[in-house]
Motif scaffolding. Sequence first.
Motif, short mmCIF file in Angstrom:
data_model
loop_
_atom_site.label_atom_id
_atom_site.label_comp_id
_atom_site.label_asym_id
_atom_site.label_seq_id
_atom_site.Cartn_x
_atom_site.Cartn_y
_atom_site.Cartn_z
N LEU A 1 -6.14 9.46 12.54
CA LEU A 1 -5.29 8.34 12.95
C LEU A 1 -5.56 7.10 12.10
N PHE A 2 -6.83 6.81 11.82
CA PHE A 2 -7.17 5.66 10.98
C PHE A 2 -6.57 5.82 9.58
N GLU A 3 -6.66 7.04 9.03
CA GLU A 3 -6.11 7.29 7.70
C GLU A 3 -4.61 7.04 7.66
N ARG A 4 -3.89 7.51 8.68
CA ARG A 4 -2.44 7.33 8.73
C ARG A 4 -2.08 5.84 8.82
N VAL A 5 -2.76 5.12 9.71
CA VAL A 5 -2.46 3.70 9.90
C VAL A 5 -2.82 2.91 8.64
N PHE A 6 -3.96 3.20 8.04
CA PHE A 6 -4.38 2.49 6.83
C PHE A 6 -3.42 2.77 5.68
N ASP A 7 -2.98 4.03 5.52
CA ASP A 7 -2.06 4.39 4.45
C ASP A 7 -0.71 3.68 4.61
N GLN A 8 -0.16 3.72 5.81
CA GLN A 8 1.12 3.08 6.03
C GLN A 8 1.02 1.56 5.89
N GLY A 9 -0.08 1.00 6.36
CA GLY A 9 -0.28 -0.45 6.23
C GLY A 9 -0.43 -0.88 4.79
N SER A 10 -1.19 -0.12 4.00
CA SER A 10 -1.36 -0.49 2.60
C SER A 10 -0.07 -0.30 1.81
N ASP A 11 0.71 0.73 2.14
CA ASP A 11 2.02 0.90 1.49
C ASP A 11 2.96 -0.26 1.83
N ALA A 12 2.96 -0.69 3.08
CA ALA A 12 3.81 -1.81 3.48
C ALA A 12 3.38 -3.10 2.77
N LEU A 13 2.07 -3.32 2.67
CA LEU A 13 1.57 -4.50 1.97
C LEU A 13 1.93 -4.46 0.48
N PHE A 14 1.78 -3.29 -0.15
CA PHE A 14 2.14 -3.14 -1.56
C PHE A 14 3.62 -3.42 -1.78
N ASP A 15 4.47 -2.86 -0.91
CA ASP A 15 5.91 -3.10 -1.03
C ASP A 15 6.24 -4.58 -0.85
N HIS A 16 5.57 -5.23 0.09
CA HIS A 16 5.83 -6.65 0.33
C HIS A 16 5.39 -7.50 -0.86
N LEU A 17 4.22 -7.22 -1.40
CA LEU A 17 3.72 -8.01 -2.53
C LEU A 17 4.51 -7.77 -3.81
N ASN A 18 5.13 -6.61 -3.94
CA ASN A 18 5.87 -6.27 -5.15
C ASN A 18 7.38 -6.21 -4.93
N ARG A 19 7.86 -6.93 -3.94
CA ARG A 19 9.29 -6.95 -3.65
C ARG A 19 10.06 -7.46 -4.86
N GLY A 20 11.08 -6.71 -5.25
CA GLY A 20 11.89 -7.09 -6.39
C GLY A 20 11.39 -6.54 -7.72
N LYS A 21 10.24 -5.88 -7.71
CA LYS A 21 9.69 -5.32 -8.93
C LYS A 21 9.71 -3.80 -8.94
N LEU A 22 9.89 -3.20 -7.78
CA LEU A 22 9.86 -1.74 -7.67
C LEU A 22 11.25 -1.16 -7.89
N TRP A 23 11.29 0.10 -8.33
CA TRP A 23 12.55 0.75 -8.64
C TRP A 23 13.47 0.80 -7.42
N LYS A 24 12.92 1.04 -6.25
CA LYS A 24 13.79 1.13 -5.07
C LYS A 24 14.43 -0.20 -4.72
N HIS A 25 13.87 -1.31 -5.23
CA HIS A 25 14.46 -2.62 -4.98
C HIS A 25 15.48 -3.03 -6.05
N ILE A 26 15.34 -2.50 -7.27
CA ILE A 26 16.25 -2.91 -8.35
C ILE A 26 17.16 -1.79 -8.81
N LYS A 27 17.10 -0.66 -8.15
CA LYS A 27 17.90 0.51 -8.55
C LYS A 27 19.39 0.18 -8.59
N HIS A 28 19.87 -0.59 -7.65
CA HIS A 28 21.30 -0.90 -7.60
C HIS A 28 21.78 -1.68 -8.83
N ASN A 29 20.88 -2.31 -9.55
CA ASN A 29 21.26 -3.04 -10.77
C ASN A 29 21.55 -2.10 -11.94
#
Length: 82
Positions: free
Chosen positions: A28-56
């Motif tokens: 359970l700790f691994e799942r929560v930590f993984d999802q939390g770190s992914d969410a933090l990474f996505d938040h800190l890199n908003r606008g720089k990742l392919w899934k955010h700029i793909k529509h361009n």
Amino acid sequence: MSFVRTVYHSIFKRTSTFAVGIVVGAVLFERVFDQGSDALFDHLNRGKLWKHIKHNYVSQEDEAKDTAPGSPKAADKLSSHF
């Protein structure tokens, strides 16, 4: 105090249930930590990742063509999942 007593008698009293509790807690700790770190990474890199700029760079027509049944790109996507 009754909560502590209940937890002790249900989990910590026997070694087998204690070991199962440790394993379940680790998973359970691994799942929560993984999802939390992914969410933090996505938040800190908003606008720089392919899934955010793909529509361009990819039009919806190209995306529809690539996912059409029988297209080589659709076959590649299916094979990458297995």
